[in-house]
Motif scaffolding. Structure first.
Motif, PDB file in Angstrom:
ATOM      1  N   ARG A 161      -3.338   2.094  -6.640  1.00 39.72           N
ATOM      2  CA  ARG A 161      -4.005   3.539  -5.701  1.00 39.72           C
ATOM      3  C   ARG A 161      -4.413   3.693  -4.927  1.00 39.72           C
ATOM      4  O   ARG A 161      -4.835   3.834  -3.819  1.00 39.72           O
ATOM      5  N   ASN A 162      -5.870   4.572  -6.667  1.00 38.80           N
ATOM      6  CA  ASN A 162      -6.943   4.795  -5.578  1.00 38.80           C
ATOM      7  C   ASN A 162      -7.536   3.852  -4.492  1.00 38.80           C
ATOM      8  O   ASN A 162      -8.727   4.601  -3.852  1.00 38.80           O
ATOM      9  N   LYS A 163      -8.224   2.643  -4.958  1.00 41.41           N
ATOM     10  CA  LYS A 163      -8.857   1.778  -4.065  1.00 41.41           C
ATOM     11  C   LYS A 163      -8.320   1.522  -2.586  1.00 41.41           C
ATOM     12  O   LYS A 163      -9.256   1.895  -1.392  1.00 41.41           O
TER      13      LYS A 163
ATOM     14  N   SER B 248       0.556  -1.257   0.218  1.00 40.54           N
ATOM     15  CA  SER B 248      -0.465  -0.312   0.330  1.00 40.54           C
ATOM     16  C   SER B 248       0.908   1.283  -0.212  1.00 40.54           C
ATOM     17  O   SER B 248       0.738   2.173  -0.541  1.00 40.54           O
TER      18      SER B 248
ATOM     19  N   ASN C 152      -2.607   3.382 -11.003  1.00 39.28           N
ATOM     20  CA  ASN C 152      -3.436   4.798 -10.740  1.00 39.28           C
ATOM     21  C   ASN C 152      -4.930   3.765  -9.520  1.00 39.28           C
ATOM     22  O   ASN C 152      -5.093   4.592  -8.557  1.00 39.28           O
TER      23      ASN C 152
ATOM     24  N   ALA D  66      -5.793   4.396  -1.786  1.00 38.60           N
ATOM     25  CA  ALA D  66      -5.732   6.333  -0.805  1.00 38.60           C
ATOM     26  C   ALA D  66      -7.400   6.230   0.143  1.00 38.60           C
ATOM     27  O   ALA D  66      -7.022   7.227   0.816  1.00 38.60           O
ATOM     28  N   HIS D  67      -7.778   6.382  -1.638  1.00 36.90           N
ATOM     29  CA  HIS D  67      -9.260   6.908  -1.258  1.00 36.90           C
ATOM     30  C   HIS D  67     -11.299   5.409  -0.432  1.00 36.90           C
ATOM     31  O   HIS D  67     -11.347   6.134  -0.078  1.00 36.90           O
ATOM     32  N   GLY D  68     -10.363   5.071  -0.936  1.00 40.42           N
ATOM     33  CA  GLY D  68     -11.068   3.251  -0.724  1.00 40.42           C
ATOM     34  C   GLY D  68     -10.963   2.562   0.465  1.00 40.42           C
ATOM     35  O   GLY D  68     -12.545   1.728   0.535  1.00 40.42           O
TER      36      GLY D  68
ATOM     37  N   ILE E 173       0.984   4.431  -3.028  1.00 38.02           N
ATOM     38  CA  ILE E 173       0.262   5.849  -2.750  1.00 38.02           C
ATOM     39  C   ILE E 173       1.575   6.327  -2.694  1.00 38.02           C
ATOM     40  O   ILE E 173       1.561   7.566  -3.362  1.00 38.02           O
TER      41      ILE E 173
END
Length: 412
Positions: free
Chosen positions: A357-359, A264, A354, A361-363, A268
């Motif tokens: 990454r978004n999963k 993770s 990306n 960092a954000h999800g 990020i």
């Protein structure tokens, strides 16, 4: 009260006209109490043991016999000997007695158990080995078990005032140092520098003060770099620009996370490295292209109106006027500038992660290991950096060299 705890071995009480280990320790230390631990086989020697112990002139100890007689079928089982002897020693240590352990009497498993207990338990205990009169093995020297005990006592060459002491104290220091150093190496090999630093600065010192200071200095520098994103000394002392130093330092931090298999963290940080590398590249080659406002980068549309038009008309990237730049926009800008194709290709591959990454960092979602190739991401990061900075060192080998240097200090 001083208490000697001893098993009974084949050389006890007297062998080859000299004290066995038990009798010799008693003669040297004259403990107030003696606790004898018998095996079934050793019980046959009980009378001779007591007569020998009481034969020391001017000495009248309290002699106790352990309640537990060890079965002959168990004296060769280390785990059992450790359990039995550890229980006995723990009981006496709670009575605040000064304990002496005889490490030279009994079966090899008994001796090993006592060695281990002495090294691992934090109790008020001293342990001793007794060297043979010949200072070598007892092999080939006959036992005196069948001789009359009074004869053995009267002919014992150690039974006099000027007897020669044959004891060695087992301080357990080397064993403890070996355990600590092995733990330190395990932490080093797993790249857990913070735990290694905490162990090195603890109460157990395993090296000289000079080596310890050198080790702690390196570990503290690296630990603080990871915790607070500080520049490593080795980076700050280079001739790179400040922004180049930051990029190299960030790479070393993400490389460490990769070595630790912190997927993770790698995901990020990888985008941040890609974006920072693009900014550095563009500022070097197109110093008027990026405008900064409140710490965020924007396209200078006045100087580069054609590029802004291209971005606005590219439906794949969803660019809007006065939108701050990210890795996707940087890639399109580099394309419009006809810049380094290999750099663009590497950035495209890096940005391909990306979604994962978004999963994270954000999800806050789980990422299947099959979807993320950490080493591939790290290699892409380094390739991008290498196209933005004139690297004179191979920073990808930093931790190989760092671990080798630390390992050398530990081995010295």
């Amino acid at each position: 009260m001083t208490t000697l705890i001893s098993c009974i071995g084949d050389t006890d009480p007297i062998r080859n006209r000299h004290d066995g280990a038990l009798l010799h320790l008693v003669r040297v230390f004259r403990p107030q109490k003696i606790l004898l631990i018998y095996s079934e086989r050793a019980l046959s020697k009980e009378t001779n043991i007591l007569l020998a112990l009481n034969s020391i002139d001017g000495y009248n100890p309290m002699i106790e016999k352990s309640d537990e007689v060890i079965s002959d079928s168990e004296v060769f089982i280390f785990d059992k000997m450790y359990e039995v002897l550890n229980g006995i020693i723990s009981k006496y240590s709670k009575e605040d007695e000064d304990l002496i352990l005889n490490l030279s009497s009994g079966t090899p498993q008994m001796k090993s158990a006592l060695f281990t207990i002495n090294r691992l338990k934090d109790i008020n205990v001293k342990a001793y080995q007794v060297v043979t009169p010949s200072h070598s093995s007892n092999e080939g020297i006959k036992h005196d078990n069948n001789l009359d005990i009074d004869y053995l006592i009267s002919t014992n060459l150690d039974n006099r005032d000027d007897f020669k002491k044959r004891i060695l104290e087992d301080k357990a220091e080397k064993f403890q140092q070996t355990l600590i150093k092995r733990t330190m190496k395990d932490l080093l090999n797993s790249f857990d520098y913070e735990s290694l630093y905490n162990l090195s600065t603890g109460q157990h010192r395993v090296m000289s003060k000079t080596k310890t200071r050198k080790l702690n200095s390196s570990l503290q520098d690296l630990t603080e770099a990871v915790k607070y994103q500080k520049l490593l000394k080795v980076v700050s002392q280079t001739k790179y620009s400040e922004k180049e130093k930051k990029l190299i330092n960030s790479y070393l931090i993400i490389l460490l996370q990769a070595n630790r298999e912190l997927v993770s963290e790698v995901l990020i940080r990888s985008k941040n490295i890609g974006e920072y590398a693009c900014e550095l590249y563009l500022e070097k080659n197109y110093p008027d292209l990026i405008l900064w406002d409140k710490g965020r980068p924007y396209l200078n549309s006045i100087n580069y109106p054609d590029i802004e038009d291209k971005l606005l008309n590219n439906e794949d990237i969803h660019y809007r006027k006065e939108q701050y730049l990210n890795i996707h926009f940087y890639i399109q800008i580099l394309k419009e500038l006809n810049e380094n194709e290999e750099l663009i290709e590497d950035l495209l591959k890096l940005s391909g992660y990306n979604q994962q990454r978004n999963k994270v960092a954000h999800g806050l979602s789980e990422i299947p290991s099959s979807q993320v190739k950490v080493q591939k991401i790290i290699n892409l990061c380094y390739q991008v950096i290498g196209k933005c900075i004139d690297l004179k060192e191979d920073w990808s080998k930093f931790y190989d060299q760092f671990n080798n240097d630390i390992s050398t200090i530990l081995d010295e």
